[in-house]
Design an enzyme around this catalytic site. Structure first.
Site, short mmCIF file in Angstrom:
data_model
loop_
_atom_site.label_atom_id
_atom_site.label_comp_id
_atom_site.label_asym_id
_atom_site.label_seq_id
_atom_site.Cartn_x
_atom_site.Cartn_y
_atom_site.Cartn_z
N HIS A 70 -22.25 13.23 20.01
CA HIS A 70 -22.54 14.57 19.50
C HIS A 70 -21.75 14.75 18.20
CE1 HIS A 70 -23.34 15.59 23.95
NE2 HIS A 70 -24.50 15.42 23.34
N GLU A 73 -18.41 16.89 17.65
CA GLU A 73 -17.25 16.66 18.52
C GLU A 73 -16.29 15.72 17.79
OE1 GLU A 73 -18.83 15.53 22.35
OE2 GLU A 73 -20.03 17.37 22.47
N HIS A 165 -15.66 12.57 24.10
CA HIS A 165 -16.32 13.81 23.71
C HIS A 165 -15.31 14.94 23.64
CE1 HIS A 165 -20.68 12.72 24.40
NE2 HIS A 165 -20.07 11.71 25.01
N GLU A 229 -13.95 13.90 28.35
CA GLU A 229 -13.91 15.17 27.60
C GLU A 229 -12.45 15.48 27.27
OE1 GLU A 229 -16.48 16.91 26.63
OE2 GLU A 229 -18.13 16.03 27.78
#
Length: 343
Positions: A70, A73, A165, A229
């Site tokens: 993404h 990010e 991420h 994450e």
């Protein structure tokens, strides 16, 4: 001649080169560092880095590390870029084969999550669906899969993949990892220790195979794969590097082939959740009853209605469930969120 101009001229580093050439189709370039390490820029944003023949690989492993699947990010992208700069500057020696990937350069340059379609829904062959035909992000997913397959074949050591991420929204647990589902496979204790070393103290166990990058590498390549994450989405240059020291140091240690640090924590000190339900936008007058500003890991008591449509009403049963990745603004058929419960 140094490696940096060979690979990134006239830019100063891997990240600036990738952003400058975000939509370019660049040729493959190979160069060798003074210590014999081979650096192969296979494609824009894709580096294969191989230690010289004969150098010890004490952990007997090969690593794939990806970021920027993404484009907005940015913190994991900056972490990988810094590690590449350290290597090229001779600050440490590489012990294991690496495949490093910046997933979606056009979205990175635009500061957007994606341009046409969510790249992290296009793996495990999903890029071949008719609705994605001709889209650049589908072609990129196919290329990244092929590069990973080639790398896995060339380096049959124990393979791990960390897809890094940051989250769209705040989280009650800032750093967490998702372990893709493979039937009958437990999480290795050494991987749990690595997550804790990287200051990732929460683990989500997926309940079925998916179309994410880590699910592809896990299911098709047999890698120990994690979607990791690491905090909140912020623009380039606005991340606090200190908040990412854990993952940076842990990756550098693996790259150098050093032994794991003395065990401070066990698997039992990871907070483990399991996914119990995937919320999909059914399109049948789909209604999602979670507020737009809710944080990841917000818990809901039994009886709470989470979503409904013409045919189904999903409510929390028996014991509390929490939500992660809530996002109502997705196309029909895509994931709106995951319901999880503590193990």
């Amino acid at each position: 001649m140094t490696a940096r101009p060979d690979l990134f001229e006239p830019n100063s580093d891997w990240l600036s080169h990738t952003l400058t050439n975000a939509t370019a189709n660049l040729p493959e370039i190979k160069t060798t560092l003074s210590d014999g390490t081979l650096v192969n820029r296979q494609s824009l944003g894709v580096l294969q880095v191989i230690p010289p023949v004969g150098r010890a690989n004490p952990n007997q492993e090969a690593l794939i590390v990806s970021a920027g699947i993404h484009g907005n990010e940015t913190a994991p992208i900056e972490v990988l870029n810094a590690l590449v700069s350290e290597l090229l500057n001779g600050q440490w020696q590489l012990a294991c084969p690496l495949l490093l990937m910046l997933g979606n350069p056009p979205a990175m340059a635009a500061g957007e999550r994606f341009l046409e379609v969510n790249l992290n829904r296009l793996f495990h062959g999903a890029h071949g669906k008719p609705e994605y035909k001709g889209l650049p992000e589908a072609a990129r997913a196919q290329f990244l899969e092929a590069a990973c397959r080639q790398f896995a074949i060339a380096h049959p050591q124990a393979l791990s993949h960390y897809d890094l991420h940051t989250a769209i929204r705040p989280s009650q647990r800032e750093k967490f990892a998702l372990y893709p589902f493979v039937e009958g496979r437990p999480v290795p204790e050494a991987q749990c220790d690595f997550l804790l070393e990287a200051e990732v103290k929460t683990l989500l166990l997926q309940h079925k195979a998916g179309t994410t990058f880590s699910s592809f590498s896990s299911s098709e390549l047999g890698a120990e794969s994690f979607t990791v994450e690491l905090g909140k989405v912020r623009p380039f240059g606005e991340n606090d590097p200190g908040r990412f020291d854990g993952i940076k140091k842990a990756l550098r240690r693996r790259f150098c082939g050093e032994a794991a640090p003395a065990k401070q924590s066990s698997f039992n000190q990871l907070k483990v959740f399991e996914v119990v339900h995937e919320i999909l936008n059914t399109g049948k007058n789909f209604q999602f009853h979670i507020p737009d500003d809710v944080a990841n890991f917000t818990e809901y008591p039994p009886g709470t209605v989470i979503w409904e449509d013409n045919d189904t009403c999903y409510r929390v049963e028996r014991s509390p469930q929490a939500i992660v990745f809530p996002n109502r603004d997705v196309p029909v058929g895509q994931r709106v969120g995951l319901m999880i419960r503590s193990r």
